[in-house]
Design an enzyme around this catalytic site. Structure first.
Site, short mmCIF file in Angstrom:
data_model
loop_
_atom_site.label_atom_id
_atom_site.label_comp_id
_atom_site.label_asym_id
_atom_site.label_seq_id
_atom_site.Cartn_x
_atom_site.Cartn_y
_atom_site.Cartn_z
N PRO A 1 -31.32 93.25 6.09
CG PRO A 1 -30.01 94.89 7.09
CD PRO A 1 -31.42 94.48 6.89
CE1 TYR B 1 -31.40 97.64 -3.76
CE2 TYR B 1 -30.75 97.42 -1.47
CZ TYR B 1 -30.59 97.09 -2.80
OH TYR B 1 -29.61 96.20 -3.17
N GLY C 1 -26.14 77.72 -4.19
CA GLY C 1 -24.98 77.10 -3.56
C GLY C 1 -24.31 77.96 -2.51
NE ARG D 1 -19.42 90.60 -4.86
CZ ARG D 1 -19.35 89.30 -4.61
NH1 ARG D 1 -20.04 88.78 -3.61
NH2 ARG D 1 -18.62 88.50 -5.37
C1 HXC Z 1 -17.76 99.40 -9.33
C2 HXC Z 1 -17.54 97.37 -10.36
C3 HXC Z 1 -17.35 96.74 -9.12
C4 HXC Z 1 -17.37 97.55 -7.94
C5 HXC Z 1 -17.24 95.23 -10.66
N1 HXC Z 1 -17.46 96.40 -11.29
N2 HXC Z 1 -17.17 95.41 -9.34
N3 HXC Z 1 -17.76 98.68 -10.48
N4 HXC Z 1 -17.58 98.87 -8.10
N5 HXC Z 1 -17.20 97.03 -6.73
C6 HXC Z 1 -17.57 96.61 -12.73
C7 HXC Z 1 -16.33 96.17 -13.48
O1 HXC Z 1 -15.37 97.20 -13.53
C8 HXC Z 1 -16.90 95.88 -14.87
O2 HXC Z 1 -17.13 97.07 -15.57
C9 HXC Z 1 -18.26 95.31 -14.57
O3 HXC Z 1 -18.61 95.76 -13.24
C10 HXC Z 1 -18.29 93.81 -14.60
O4 HXC Z 1 -17.26 93.33 -13.74
P1 HXC Z 1 -16.80 91.81 -13.77
O5 HXC Z 1 -15.87 91.58 -12.64
O6 HXC Z 1 -16.38 91.42 -15.15
O7 HXC Z 1 -18.23 91.19 -13.52
P2 HXC Z 1 -18.75 89.76 -13.29
O8 HXC Z 1 -17.72 88.70 -13.30
O9 HXC Z 1 -19.86 89.63 -14.19
O10 HXC Z 1 -19.19 89.89 -11.74
C11 HXC Z 1 -20.40 90.40 -11.33
C12 HXC Z 1 -20.29 91.28 -10.11
C13 HXC Z 1 -19.65 90.56 -8.89
C14 HXC Z 1 -21.71 91.75 -9.81
C15 HXC Z 1 -19.44 92.49 -10.44
O11 HXC Z 1 -19.70 91.41 -7.73
C16 HXC Z 1 -20.31 89.25 -8.54
O12 HXC Z 1 -19.96 88.21 -9.11
N6 HXC Z 1 -21.31 89.24 -7.62
C17 HXC Z 1 -22.09 88.03 -7.27
C18 HXC Z 1 -22.46 87.92 -5.83
C19 HXC Z 1 -23.03 89.16 -5.19
O13 HXC Z 1 -22.86 90.29 -5.66
N7 HXC Z 1 -23.68 88.94 -4.03
C20 HXC Z 1 -24.25 90.03 -3.21
C21 HXC Z 1 -25.72 90.04 -3.35
S1 HXC Z 1 -26.41 90.99 -2.06
P3 HXC Z 1 -16.25 97.42 -16.90
O14 HXC Z 1 -16.81 98.72 -17.35
O15 HXC Z 1 -14.82 97.49 -16.42
O16 HXC Z 1 -16.52 96.30 -17.86
C22 HXC Z 1 -27.70 91.89 -2.67
C23 HXC Z 1 -28.58 92.73 -1.75
C24 HXC Z 1 -28.01 92.93 -0.40
O17 HXC Z 1 -27.97 91.88 -3.81
C25 HXC Z 1 -28.76 93.94 0.46
C26 HXC Z 1 -28.12 93.96 1.82
C27 HXC Z 1 -28.94 94.65 2.87
P1 NAP Z 2 -24.63 85.50 -2.39
O1 NAP Z 2 -24.29 84.34 -1.52
O2 NAP Z 2 -23.51 86.27 -3.01
O3 NAP Z 2 -25.65 84.99 -3.50
C1 NAP Z 2 -25.59 85.34 -4.85
C2 NAP Z 2 -25.61 84.05 -5.65
O4 NAP Z 2 -25.83 84.37 -7.02
C3 NAP Z 2 -24.30 83.26 -5.58
O5 NAP Z 2 -24.59 81.92 -5.29
C4 NAP Z 2 -23.70 83.40 -6.97
O6 NAP Z 2 -22.98 82.23 -7.30
C5 NAP Z 2 -24.96 83.58 -7.81
N1 NAP Z 2 -24.69 84.31 -9.05
C6 NAP Z 2 -24.12 85.52 -9.16
N2 NAP Z 2 -24.00 85.85 -10.46
C7 NAP Z 2 -24.54 84.82 -11.16
C8 NAP Z 2 -24.71 84.59 -12.55
N3 NAP Z 2 -24.32 85.48 -13.46
N4 NAP Z 2 -25.30 83.43 -12.94
C9 NAP Z 2 -25.70 82.53 -12.02
N5 NAP Z 2 -25.57 82.70 -10.69
C10 NAP Z 2 -24.98 83.84 -10.27
O7 NAP Z 2 -25.50 86.58 -1.58
P2 NAP Z 2 -26.84 86.47 -0.71
O8 NAP Z 2 -26.73 87.53 0.30
O9 NAP Z 2 -27.11 85.08 -0.31
O10 NAP Z 2 -27.94 86.94 -1.78
C11 NAP Z 2 -28.98 86.08 -2.19
C12 NAP Z 2 -30.17 86.91 -2.65
O11 NAP Z 2 -30.70 87.66 -1.56
C13 NAP Z 2 -29.85 87.93 -3.74
O12 NAP Z 2 -30.93 88.01 -4.64
C14 NAP Z 2 -29.73 89.21 -2.97
O13 NAP Z 2 -29.98 90.33 -3.78
C15 NAP Z 2 -30.82 89.00 -1.94
N6 NAP Z 2 -30.73 89.85 -0.76
C16 NAP Z 2 -29.76 89.58 0.17
C17 NAP Z 2 -29.72 90.36 1.32
C18 NAP Z 2 -28.73 90.11 2.41
O14 NAP Z 2 -28.72 90.86 3.39
N7 NAP Z 2 -27.90 89.07 2.32
C19 NAP Z 2 -30.64 91.39 1.49
C20 NAP Z 2 -31.59 91.64 0.50
C21 NAP Z 2 -31.62 90.85 -0.62
P3 NAP Z 2 -21.72 82.24 -8.32
O15 NAP Z 2 -20.88 83.41 -7.92
O16 NAP Z 2 -21.10 80.91 -8.13
O17 NAP Z 2 -22.30 82.38 -9.69
#
Ligand code: HXC
Ligand code: NAP
Length: 283
Positions: free
Chosen positions: A192, A149, A18, A201
């Site tokens: 990226p 990575y 989504g 983030r």
């Molecule tokens: C350090 C952190 C943190 C941060 C959370 N935590 N954010 N620690 N730095 N920025 C810690 C919290 O303190 C907590 O630890 C634990 O992580 C869980 O936090 P919650 O908020 O309860 O977690 P949750 O609701 O499960 O959320 C998961 C999440 C959040 C990963 C922390 O960021 C999220 O929902 N992300 C989803 C989307 C996302 O990340 N998209 C990017 C993907 S890009 P404690 O010890 O206090 O319990 C990617 C590759 C990109 O993957 C490459 C680019 C080139």
């Molecule tokens: P994004 O929009 O934040 O995508 C992450 C998705 O995962 C969100 O839709 C989120 O939706 C879902 N998600 C997170 N936690 C979840 C959980 N516990 N259960 C179910 N769904 C969950 O970021 P994106 O950049 O598009 O990333 C998509 C994929 O590409 C990821 O695997 C990421 O590692 C990879 N990637 C991205 C980049 C980049 O440059 N963007 C580079 C390398 C790899 P909800 O929060 O609603 O759950």
């Protein structure tokens, strides 16, 4: 290069479908004729995006709320998709969690959160669907979205690096074990690609973004349609002999980082001129 109907009759489940890259892949799959389920935690967003995607493509999208860290919820997802579409042909493990931090500052809970979403989530989805395919004598394909990575490791995103390495290992391991069932598993390593989720983030300032762009030989970040097209190909029957692979789509970023002498990009032309003159002077 893609023909209409390339993915016709395919039912594809995309976790995290989504938002960001997941949504872009879903849009392309729908344009190519697939029916798609999108699954992540926030139902309201999923429903809104499903309606928008149906409107834009004329395709069919099933939104389903789950946390991929919950194996029972994963079962319920596949039950719902089978009930709606009659069967499943492909899974995209795209849901992820990530943040930047010096590793020594991280709590166990921070590691658990990222490993839970990325590694355990991908394992639960892949095993649950794989078991169903094997029991039904059905073939299928799994595509996991890794990172550049995953193979090299990287500081400051260590939970993600550890988890994505596990996902690549899962992909390669099961490609070997499940090939006999006609199940293909591949992964993509994107460089990226701007998305709200990743950029908010991981690229908190324009200066930090620029550091990443400067490491890409092609001189730009990725376009979503480039990744969506690669994913469509890997899911399609046109890729029927590709399994156990990790395909990079990063503008040359990881090769650049590995090439020891690429630091010489910093050497200006006048220094090259001086070096050449010295060499010629030596005879
Ligand atoms: C350090 C952190 C943190 C941060 C959370 N935590 N954010 N620690 N730095 N920025 C810690 C919290 O303190 C907590 O630890 C634990 O992580 C869980 O936090 P919650 O908020 O309860 O977690 P949750 O609701 O499960 O959320 C998961 C999440 C959040 C990963 C922390 O960021 C999220 O929902 N992300 C989803 C989307 C996302 O990340 N998209 C990017 C993907 S890009 P404690 O010890 O206090 O319990 C990617 C590759 C990109 O993957 C490459 C680019 C080139
Ligand atoms: P994004 O929009 O934040 O995508 C992450 C998705 O995962 C969100 O839709 C989120 O939706 C879902 N998600 C997170 N936690 C979840 C959980 N516990 N259960 C179910 N769904 C969950 O970021 P994106 O950049 O598009 O990333 C998509 C994929 O590409 C990821 O695997 C990421 O590692 C990879 N990637 C991205 C980049 C980049 O440059 N963007 C580079 C390398 C790899 P909800 O929060 O609603 O759950």
């Amino acid at each position: 290069m893609f023909r209409d109907g390339l993915l016709a009759d395919k039912v594809v489940v995309v976790t995290g479908g989504g938002s960001g890259l997941g949504r872009s892949m879903v849009e392309r799959f729908l344009q190519l004729g697939a029916r798609v389920a999108i699954a992540s935690r926030r139902l309201e967003r999923l429903e809104r995006e499903a309606a928008a995607l149906e409107e834009a493509t004329g395709g069919e999208v099933l939104p389903f709320a789950l946390d991929v860290r919950d194996p029972e919820a994963v079962k319920a997802l596949f039950d719902a998709v089978e009930a709606r579409f009659g069967g499943i042909d492909a899974l995209v493990n795209n849901a992820a969690g990530n943040f930047i931090s010096p590793t020594e500052r991280l709590t166990p809970g921070a590691f658990d959160a990222v490993l839970g979403i990325v590694l355990h989530g991908s394992v639960y989805c892949t095993l649950e669907l794989g078991r169903r395919w094997i029991a039904a004598g059905r073939s299928g394909t799994v595509l996991s979205i890794a990172t550049t990575y995953a193979e090299t490791g990287s500081g400051y995103v260590v939970p993600s690096a550890v988890a994505k390495a596990g996902v690549v290992s899962l992909t390669r391991s099961l490609a070997g074990e499940w090939g006999k069932y006609g199940i293909r598993l591949n992964a993509i390593a994107p460089g990226p690609f701007p998305t709200e989720g990743a950029w908010s983030r991981l690229m908190p300032t324009p200066e930090i973004q620029k550091l990443f762009e400067d490491r890409i030989p092609l001189g730009r970040v990725g376009r979503h349609e480039e990744l969506a097209n690669l994913a469509s190909f890997l899911l399609s029957d046109e890729a029927s002999f590709i399994t156990g692979d990790l395909v990079y789509i990063d503008g040359g970023e990881h090769s650049y980082g590995a090439g020891e002498f690429n630091v010489l990009d910093a050497v200006p032309p006048e220094v090259w001129d001086a070096l050449e003159a010295q060499r010629k002077g030596r005879g």
